[in-house]
Design an enzyme around this catalytic site. Structure first.
Site, PDB file in Angstrom:
ATOM      1  N   ASP A  61      -7.449  -2.174   8.713  1.00  0.00           N
ATOM      2  CA  ASP A  61      -8.248  -1.877   7.528  1.00  0.00           C
ATOM      3  C   ASP A  61      -9.604  -2.582   7.681  1.00  0.00           C
ATOM      4  OD1 ASP A  61      -8.269  -0.272   5.204  1.00  0.00           O
ATOM      5  OD2 ASP A  61      -8.177  -2.056   3.966  1.00  0.00           O
ATOM      6  N   ASP A  93      -4.424   0.294  12.367  1.00  0.00           N
ATOM      7  CA  ASP A  93      -5.725  -0.397  12.255  1.00  0.00           C
ATOM      8  C   ASP A  93      -5.557  -1.625  11.369  1.00  0.00           C
ATOM      9  OD1 ASP A  93      -5.660   2.173  10.317  1.00  0.00           O
ATOM     10  OD2 ASP A  93      -6.459   0.444   9.255  1.00  0.00           O
TER      11      ASP A  93
HETATM   12  N1  LIG Z   1      -6.668   1.484   6.641  1.00  0.00           N
HETATM   13  C1  LIG Z   1      -6.049   2.502   6.067  1.00  0.00           C
HETATM   14  N2  LIG Z   1      -6.220   2.757   4.752  1.00  0.00           N
HETATM   15  C2  LIG Z   1      -5.576   3.790   4.163  1.00  0.00           C
HETATM   16  N3  LIG Z   1      -4.787   4.644   4.836  1.00  0.00           N
HETATM   17  C3  LIG Z   1      -4.596   4.437   6.134  1.00  0.00           C
HETATM   18  N4  LIG Z   1      -3.875   5.107   7.034  1.00  0.00           N
HETATM   19  C4  LIG Z   1      -4.010   4.494   8.217  1.00  0.00           C
HETATM   20  N5  LIG Z   1      -4.845   3.429   8.119  1.00  0.00           N
HETATM   21  C5  LIG Z   1      -5.224   3.371   6.809  1.00  0.00           C
END
Ligand SMILES: Nc1ncnc2[nH]cnc12
Ligand SMILES: CSC[C@H]1O[C@H](OP(=O)(O)O)[C@H](O)[C@@H]1O
Length: 296
Positions: free
Chosen positions: A216, A214
């Protein structure tokens, strides 16, 4: 227990989110190993892959029952060391803090920023004080072989990622996410710390392959992270992750040359020999087996 590492590879694999099902091993055996540091995340599965011994542990336990802040990282590393693992690979889900690191891609992480707040982060403490170097927290040799294996398995792999480890279990706020970018972090996750620290204390060369799931939440136009999206990307990439482990096995040199990390504790102890707590020493029989283990 062996006091010195042999010239054979024995690769430990810690599987993160989406990888609890493990890796495909020949002659696989499930073993529950106990640790003086408490309950590990679960049993290990040990077996062979292309003639190399591998031992797998699911970081969050079967069915992903253990949140990042409650994983017993000390017990997990102790158990893997107890099994005779020589080198340790982590396969972890990470969020991306860079436009150029897209979901579905892989990142070989080589640096870390620790923002965790409430985890046991050392095997040592009152009664036996030790300070290991963490300047270069990842084993360059292992990380290079892991990245090359991921490429051979069809992964799109970036090098030299900096991972910021947050406490979680909540994902970050947008302000935090942008702050981590400004600090130079490339990816974000919740589990690499204290795992990296403990691997070094246990004299285990460590490498982390992040699977980007992703962006974030630093991109204004996008909604925050959802676990369902993370899992969808992980499931789409699980085959590549497994193929990476097989490619790693196939690409290892037949003889394991020693690593300087095998001796990380050599100059780490500061407590005088006659002031060291025997109870502390007793529970280091695996972690510091080179120094305190039983000799054959
Ligand atoms: N955006 C994110 N923040 C923290 N841990 C994660 N693991 C996978 N995506 C994450
Ligand atoms: C399921 S998203 C958040 C979760 O995924 C990562 O875990 P792991 O490193 O074990 O793959 C992240 O660090 C969080 O724990």
């Amino acid at each position: 227990m062996r006091a010195e590492k042999s010239s054979f590879w024995h690769i430990g694999v810690i599987g993160g989110s989406g990888l609890a099902a493990g890796i495909d091993l020949e002659d696989a055996q499930e073993i529950l190993v106990s640790s003086p540091f408490g309950e590990p995340s679960g049993p290990v599965v040990t077996g062979r892959l292309g003639g190399v011994r591998f031992t797998f542990m699911a970081r969050h336990g079967a069915g992903h029952r253990i949140p990042p802040g409650a994983v017993n990282y000390r017990a997990n590393i102790d158990v893997l060391k107890r099994c005779g693992v020589t080198d340790l690979v982590s396969l972890s889900a990470v969020g991306s803090l860079r436009e150029g690191l897209a979901p579905g891609q892989f990142v070989a992480v080589d640096q870390f920023i620790d923002r965790t707040t409430s985890r046991e982060n050392s095997f040592f403490g009152p009664g036996l004080v030790a300070h290991v170097s963490l300047a270069d927290p990842v084993c360059g040799r292992l990380s290079g072989m892991l990245a090359a294996a991921a490429r051979r398995a069809g992964g799109d792999v970036h090098q030299d990622g900096c991972y910021v480890a947050i406490e979680g279990p909540q994902f970050s706020t947008r302000a935090e996410s942008r702050m981590y970018q400004s600090w130079g972090a490339d990816v974000i996750g919740m589990t690499a710390m204290p795992e990296v620290r403990l691997a070094r204390e246990a004299e285990l060369p460590y490498a982390l392959l992040g699977m980007v799931t992703d962006y974030d939440c630093w991109r204004e136009e996008e909604a925050g992270v959802e676990v369902t999206d993370v899992l969808a990307v992980l499931h789409a990439n699980a085959r590549t992750a497994r193929a990476t482990v097989a490619a790693l096995a196939a690409g290892l040199p037949s003889v394991r040359e020693p690593s300087p990390i095998d001796m990380a504790l050599e100059h780490a102890f500061i407590t005088a020999s006659d002031a060291r707590d025997p109870a502390m020493i007793a529970r280091l029989d695996a972690v510091a087996c080179r120094i305190y283990g039983e000799r054959d």
